[in-house]
Enzyme design. Sequence first.
Site, PDB file in Angstrom:
ATOM      1  N   CYS A 174      -5.722 -17.237  14.075  1.00  0.00           N
ATOM      2  CA  CYS A 174      -4.348 -17.103  14.571  1.00  0.00           C
ATOM      3  C   CYS A 174      -4.162 -15.842  15.437  1.00  0.00           C
ATOM      4  CB  CYS A 174      -3.384 -17.156  13.385  1.00  0.00           C
ATOM      5  SG  CYS A 174      -1.696 -17.487  13.875  1.00  0.00           S
ATOM      6  N   TYR A 175      -3.454 -14.842  14.944  1.00  0.00           N
ATOM      7  CA  TYR A 175      -3.277 -13.613  15.727  1.00  0.00           C
ATOM      8  C   TYR A 175      -4.639 -13.044  16.138  1.00  0.00           C
ATOM      9  CZ  TYR A 175      -1.960  -8.762  16.791  1.00  0.00           C
ATOM     10  OH  TYR A 175      -1.790  -7.547  17.402  1.00  0.00           O
TER      11      TYR A 175
ATOM     12  N   SER B 184      -2.971  -1.758 -22.946  1.00  0.00           N
ATOM     13  CA  SER B 184      -1.612  -2.271 -23.068  1.00  0.00           C
ATOM     14  C   SER B 184      -1.582  -3.565 -23.870  1.00  0.00           C
ATOM     15  CB  SER B 184      -1.059  -2.547 -21.675  1.00  0.00           C
ATOM     16  OG  SER B 184      -1.781  -3.621 -21.089  1.00  0.00           O
ATOM     17  N   GLY B 185      -2.773  -4.170 -24.036  1.00  0.00           N
ATOM     18  CA  GLY B 185      -2.805  -5.499 -24.654  1.00  0.00           C
ATOM     19  C   GLY B 185      -2.919  -6.569 -23.584  1.00  0.00           C
ATOM     20  N   GLY B 186      -2.749  -6.187 -22.329  1.00  0.00           N
ATOM     21  CA  GLY B 186      -2.853  -7.147 -21.218  1.00  0.00           C
ATOM     22  C   GLY B 186      -4.306  -7.383 -20.816  1.00  0.00           C
ATOM     23  N   VAL B 187      -4.487  -8.334 -19.924  1.00  0.00           N
ATOM     24  CA  VAL B 187      -5.840  -8.749 -19.549  1.00  0.00           C
ATOM     25  C   VAL B 187      -6.582  -7.641 -18.791  1.00  0.00           C
ATOM     26  CG1 VAL B 187      -7.170 -10.437 -18.219  1.00  0.00           C
ATOM     27  CG2 VAL B 187      -5.130 -11.161 -19.449  1.00  0.00           C
ATOM     28  N   ASP B 188      -5.915  -7.008 -17.819  1.00  0.00           N
ATOM     29  CA  ASP B 188      -6.623  -6.052 -16.951  1.00  0.00           C
ATOM     30  C   ASP B 188      -7.177  -4.865 -17.734  1.00  0.00           C
ATOM     31  OD1 ASP B 188      -5.702  -7.771 -15.065  1.00  0.00           O
ATOM     32  OD2 ASP B 188      -4.138  -6.452 -14.302  1.00  0.00           O
ATOM     33  N   SER B 189      -6.298  -4.217 -18.533  1.00  0.00           N
ATOM     34  CA  SER B 189      -6.797  -3.025 -19.227  1.00  0.00           C
ATOM     35  C   SER B 189      -7.852  -3.412 -20.252  1.00  0.00           C
ATOM     36  CB  SER B 189      -5.646  -2.234 -19.864  1.00  0.00           C
ATOM     37  OG  SER B 189      -4.956  -3.011 -20.805  1.00  0.00           O
TER      38      SER B 189
ATOM     39  N   HIS C 162      -4.622 -21.945  10.002  1.00  0.00           N
ATOM     40  CA  HIS C 162      -5.064 -21.109   8.874  1.00  0.00           C
ATOM     41  C   HIS C 162      -5.988 -21.886   7.927  1.00  0.00           C
ATOM     42  CE1 HIS C 162      -2.524 -17.600   9.651  1.00  0.00           C
ATOM     43  NE2 HIS C 162      -1.741 -18.479  10.244  1.00  0.00           N
TER      44      HIS C 162
ATOM     45  N   GLU D 265      -7.581 -20.731   5.504  1.00  0.00           N
ATOM     46  CA  GLU D 265      -7.607 -20.108   4.178  1.00  0.00           C
ATOM     47  C   GLU D 265      -6.542 -20.647   3.228  1.00  0.00           C
ATOM     48  OE1 GLU D 265      -6.615 -18.857   6.995  1.00  0.00           O
ATOM     49  OE2 GLU D 265      -5.101 -17.284   6.819  1.00  0.00           O
TER      50      GLU D 265
ATOM     51  N   LYS E 276      -7.031 -10.805  -9.341  1.00  0.00           N
ATOM     52  CA  LYS E 276      -6.663 -11.178 -10.717  1.00  0.00           C
ATOM     53  C   LYS E 276      -7.498 -12.358 -11.255  1.00  0.00           C
ATOM     54  CE  LYS E 276      -3.740 -10.862 -14.196  1.00  0.00           C
ATOM     55  NZ  LYS E 276      -3.274  -9.616 -14.823  1.00  0.00           N
TER      56      LYS E 276
ATOM     57  N   GLY F 104      -1.527 -12.367  11.778  1.00  0.00           N
ATOM     58  CA  GLY F 104      -0.589 -11.253  11.643  1.00  0.00           C
ATOM     59  C   GLY F 104       0.729 -11.598  12.288  1.00  0.00           C
TER      60      GLY F 104
END
Length: 529
Positions: free
Chosen positions: A81-82, A241-246, A187, A189, A385, A54
């Site tokens: 770290c923090y 919408s035509g997008g991946v998520d929806s 870090h 990660e 995502k 952080g």
Amino acid sequence: MKSQLIILDFGSQYTQLIARAVRELGVYCQILPGTASYQRVMASQPRALILSGGPASVRSAAAPRVAPEIVHSGLPIFAICYGMQLMAQELGGEVAGWGRDASRTGSGETAHTDGDIREFGPAEVEVLEPAGPFGCFRRGEKLKVWMSHGDKVVELPPGFSSTACSAGSPIAAFANLQAKIFGVQFHPEVHHTPRGKEILASFLFQTADLEKDWDPASFIHETVDGIKAKVPSGNVVCGLSGGVDSTVAAVLVHRAIGDRLHCIFVDNGLLRLNEAEEVMDNFHMFGLNVHKVDAADRFLRELEGVTDPETKRKIIGRVFIEVFEDEAKRISDVQYLVQGTLYPDVIESVSVVGGSATIKSHHNVGGLIEDMKLGLIEPLRELFKDEVRLIGRELGIAPKFIERQPFPGPGLAVRCLGEITAERLRVLRIADRIVMDEVRAAGLETVLWQAFAVLLPVRSVGVMGDGRTFDECVAIRAVTSRDGMTADWYLFDETVLRRISTRIVNETAGVNRVVLDISTKPPSTIEWE
Ligand code: XMP
């Protein structure tokens, strides 16, 4: 889903990377604010904790702190770290600012800020004790790591030993094997710490003895069962919408309740060349029950004469909700609305620097829930995502569709600077198609986060044939990015650029000049409006 592991977030820009790394290792985890109460953290009966880094200093009175009962809960803790500095302070060690000891700056880059010296960038640590999460290394082994901190632990808490040192600090990592509490100053990660994943894996599986419980097939199975139980009868609406998520959200819900899911696809007239037809074909292939509303004229009418970017976005958001609502009201007994909300949208982070300013208003269908008194189904609420893409693949959605580049809700409107007219949209569509064709031909579609054309309301003089022209200009924007939050411009090969530019000028009447956008985000955003 129950989390075996909770990540306590102290506002690090890397917290989501920790969660993604843990999930990639097959362990479901959730992020909670670092200041969450003991009761809240224990509610999902976690078996291990990770404390993130952080931006604050534990030496400041206003710094976010972890509840002491959590530290003393007996759960294995890995603190980064923090987080490591917090643990040191809470358990009786000592933390100091780098300014106190400016001669020892580590092998990373250093930058001076208000008299303090911070260790930031690549560094090397030497393993002193190959135990706990370092069980996968040898004593004396040197690891390349990524550092980003101003404070450091200068005195170990009782019962702890130093497990790694760096040129800048004799305590670059510490451990209390009996208490199963570990801290690292670097870090693990980030991908600049090449063996960081091994350290996390040792903590998860050797130290904390967690089981793998996270893979696309079991997620789909649990989610579909959950939706079946939640919606035993009645109808559900979903805006596509035509997008991946929806699309992935809709396919999941469709698996659970079949044609009781009514998808609404609003063609706002701001889509790319032939896009409406292509996405409808796709939806039918997935077997979705789709109501298509052709609202292009209405959107264009409402946008007439508007040039201000925020006003454009607000109009598009409002008209979308009106059109969607009109269509949804034709469907009887609607009880729920499906939204493709992702995990990054719902994480509550510790606010260290205060709320962020609205740069662009993104539109969604949130207003509907109040108006129509609908419940919400958000099947992707727990996913990042890249996990949505994995689930999409597991659901049998074609890779070509899953790998699509993001396309903004307000569509070409935010790439058609100045007034939006049918003619200017026509020109932009052709330029956009040329950019995408050439990007695909060069094998760059998945290398780039986005590539597109922007139509500028700037006229300049040109010469075509023997005649003078006074036409508009197209800018090419191509960026690489991990998550859209930051982006770098992409340097195409000269041949690709030449093809794009020649084709745009030759194939789009009304454009006589092509320019290349070489701006990073920040300071520029990806979309121009
Ligand atoms: P900016 O332009 O803010 O965009 O750098 C970051 C990413 O978000 C996309 N974007 C949107 N997506 N609705 C969306 O669903 C929107 O209103 C919107 N505006 C920008 C943009 O394409 C980029 O990937």
